[in-house]
Motif scaffolding. Structure first.
Motif, PDB file in Angstrom:
ATOM      1  N   ILE A   1       5.649  10.983   1.683  1.00 43.50           N
ATOM      2  CA  ILE A   1       5.360  12.376   2.047  1.00 43.50           C
ATOM      3  C   ILE A   1       5.870  13.392   1.267  1.00 43.50           C
ATOM      4  N   VAL A   2       5.120  14.231   0.740  1.00 41.54           N
ATOM      5  CA  VAL A   2       5.800  15.437  -0.005  1.00 41.54           C
ATOM      6  C   VAL A   2       5.672  16.725   0.693  1.00 41.54           C
ATOM      7  N   ASP A   3       6.618  17.488   0.951  1.00 39.06           N
ATOM      8  CA  ASP A   3       6.512  18.756   1.552  1.00 39.06           C
ATOM      9  C   ASP A   3       6.261  19.888   0.394  1.00 39.06           C
ATOM     10  N   ASP A   4       5.403  20.604   0.561  1.00 41.02           N
ATOM     11  CA  ASP A   4       5.117  21.847  -0.406  1.00 41.02           C
ATOM     12  C   ASP A   4       5.582  23.159  -0.013  1.00 41.02           C
TER      13      ASP A   4
ATOM     14  N   VAL B   1       0.707  -1.269  -0.161  1.00 45.20           N
ATOM     15  CA  VAL B   1      -0.112  -0.158  -0.071  1.00 45.20           C
ATOM     16  C   VAL B   1       0.789   1.119   0.066  1.00 45.20           C
ATOM     17  N   SER B   2       0.753   2.296  -1.151  1.00 44.59           N
ATOM     18  CA  SER B   2       1.288   3.378  -0.882  1.00 44.59           C
ATOM     19  C   SER B   2       0.492   4.317  -0.348  1.00 44.59           C
ATOM     20  N   ILE B   3       0.977   5.144   0.722  1.00 46.36           N
ATOM     21  CA  ILE B   3       0.195   6.064   1.535  1.00 46.36           C
ATOM     22  C   ILE B   3       0.782   7.339   1.077  1.00 46.36           C
ATOM     23  N   ILE B   4      -0.093   8.240   0.619  1.00 48.37           N
ATOM     24  CA  ILE B   4       0.138   9.447  -0.053  1.00 48.37           C
ATOM     25  C   ILE B   4      -0.211  10.697   0.892  1.00 48.37           C
TER      26      ILE B   4
ATOM     27  N   LEU C   1      -0.942  18.883  -6.809  1.00 44.35           N
ATOM     28  CA  LEU C   1       0.500  18.617  -7.527  1.00 44.35           C
ATOM     29  C   LEU C   1       1.526  17.796  -6.576  1.00 44.35           C
ATOM     30  N   ALA C   2       1.283  18.193  -5.325  1.00 44.92           N
ATOM     31  CA  ALA C   2       2.170  17.518  -4.413  1.00 44.92           C
ATOM     32  C   ALA C   2       1.712  15.820  -4.513  1.00 44.92           C
ATOM     33  N   ARG C   3       0.301  15.682  -4.197  1.00 44.42           N
ATOM     34  CA  ARG C   3      -0.265  14.397  -4.154  1.00 44.42           C
ATOM     35  C   ARG C   3       0.145  13.567  -5.577  1.00 44.42           C
ATOM     36  N   ASN C   4       0.062  14.393  -6.842  1.00 42.58           N
ATOM     37  CA  ASN C   4       0.584  13.750  -8.072  1.00 42.58           C
ATOM     38  C   ASN C   4       2.009  13.151  -8.039  1.00 42.58           C
ATOM     39  N   LYS C   5       2.777  14.134  -7.468  1.00 40.61           N
ATOM     40  CA  LYS C   5       4.300  13.923  -7.492  1.00 40.61           C
ATOM     41  C   LYS C   5       4.443  12.393  -6.647  1.00 40.61           C
ATOM     42  N   ALA C   6       3.793  12.188  -5.684  1.00 38.04           N
ATOM     43  CA  ALA C   6       3.931  11.234  -4.780  1.00 38.04           C
ATOM     44  C   ALA C   6       3.363   9.974  -5.641  1.00 38.04           C
ATOM     45  N   ILE C   7       2.161  10.072  -6.098  1.00 37.38           N
ATOM     46  CA  ILE C   7       1.503   9.164  -6.729  1.00 37.38           C
ATOM     47  C   ILE C   7       2.465   8.464  -8.081  1.00 37.38           C
ATOM     48  N   GLN C   8       3.016   9.238  -8.613  1.00 43.20           N
ATOM     49  CA  GLN C   8       3.926   9.067  -9.871  1.00 43.20           C
ATOM     50  C   GLN C   8       5.155   8.257  -9.187  1.00 43.20           C
ATOM     51  N   LEU C   9       5.499   8.290  -7.975  1.00 36.37           N
ATOM     52  CA  LEU C   9       6.887   7.690  -7.557  1.00 36.37           C
ATOM     53  C   LEU C   9       6.132   5.963  -6.873  1.00 36.37           C
TER      54      LEU C   9
END
Length: 250
Positions: A38-41, A6-9, A74-82
């Protein structure tokens, strides 16, 4: 049989007050085959320093930092891509999960061959105190149902990437609802695991606390994203507003 990943975003922005507790609720999961992206904006407080400390404690945390402040979508999308998981789960930086959330939800999706699931959730105040207000959801929601409702909490959603295909949040607020509508419009339905497995934190001065701003953004989804005519937009908006009042005040 190996349990699916499971990838948690989690997007963060100036989340130093809550991020430790949020991450701890992930570490406390009975289901342990996860990665937490975790993507910090571009936080202006010490969120990044806290995250770096947490990353050293748990190798399943993967940190990213946006080049410029770009918003949660956009932060979530960056995480989803990875992400590498079969399943995508969303958790914002001030919300919390119950310990069996992932375990029960993965089991629910596998047992019923589900592509899109969500759960009931409760509301807590800024200090984490239970407000004794629960959002109890219908068993299934389709595209037209969601146009009239606000019941799917982003912090409860789990998606099967193999069944849904490419997942990208539109850069249009509310971006989570816009994504759910995009998925359901393809013919999928969203199924509710009717247990309360997450806590939504009501934070003062947040976007979600400004009901007028939230309503205007939902209207924009009807007209811009879903391209509904004026009459249909008014009909759906009336139902949306009534259900929002029921959820928050009744």
């Amino acid at each position: 049989m190996k349990k699916p990943l499971v990838s948690i975003i989690t997007p963060t922005y100036n989340a130093s007050k809550f991020i430790n507790e949020t991450v701890q609720s992930v570490w406390n999961q009975t289901y342990q085959n996860f990665e937490h992206i975790i993507v910090d904006d571009c936080s202006r407080d010490n969120t990044w320093d806290i995250l770096e400390g947490l990353e050293k404690e748990n190798s399943r945390i993967k940190l990213l930092r946006m080049d410029k402040n770009s918003g949660a979508a956009l932060a979530r999308n960056k995480a989803i891509q990875l992400s590498k998981g079969k399943y995508i789960a969303f958790l914002d930086s001030d919300d919390l999960w119950e310990p069996r959330k992932l375990e029960l939800q993965v089991q629910f999706m596998q047992n019923h061959n589900i592509a899109f699931s969500f759960t009931n959730y409760k509301m807590i105040d800024e200090s984490g105190q239970d407000l004794y207000r629960e959002v109890k959801c219908p068993k299934v929601i389709n595209y037209r149902d969601l146009l009239k409702n606000t019941t799917i909490g982003c912090l409860t959603v789990m998606l099967d990437k193999d069944k849904i295909g490419k997942i990208t949040m539109p850069n249009l607020q509310p971006e989570d609802t816009a994504l759910w509508l995009r998925i359901l419009k393809k013919g999928h339905s969203a199924y509710c695991l009717q247990e309360t497995l997450a806590s939504y934190r009501l934070v003062s001065n947040s976007v979600s606390s400004n009901k007028w701003k939230v309503a205007k953004r939902m209207w924009k989804v009807y007209r811009t994203s879903e391209k509904l005519n004026i009459f249909s937009s008014f009909c759906y908006f009336f139902n949306y507003a009534w259900n929002a009042v029921r959820k928050h005040y009744l």
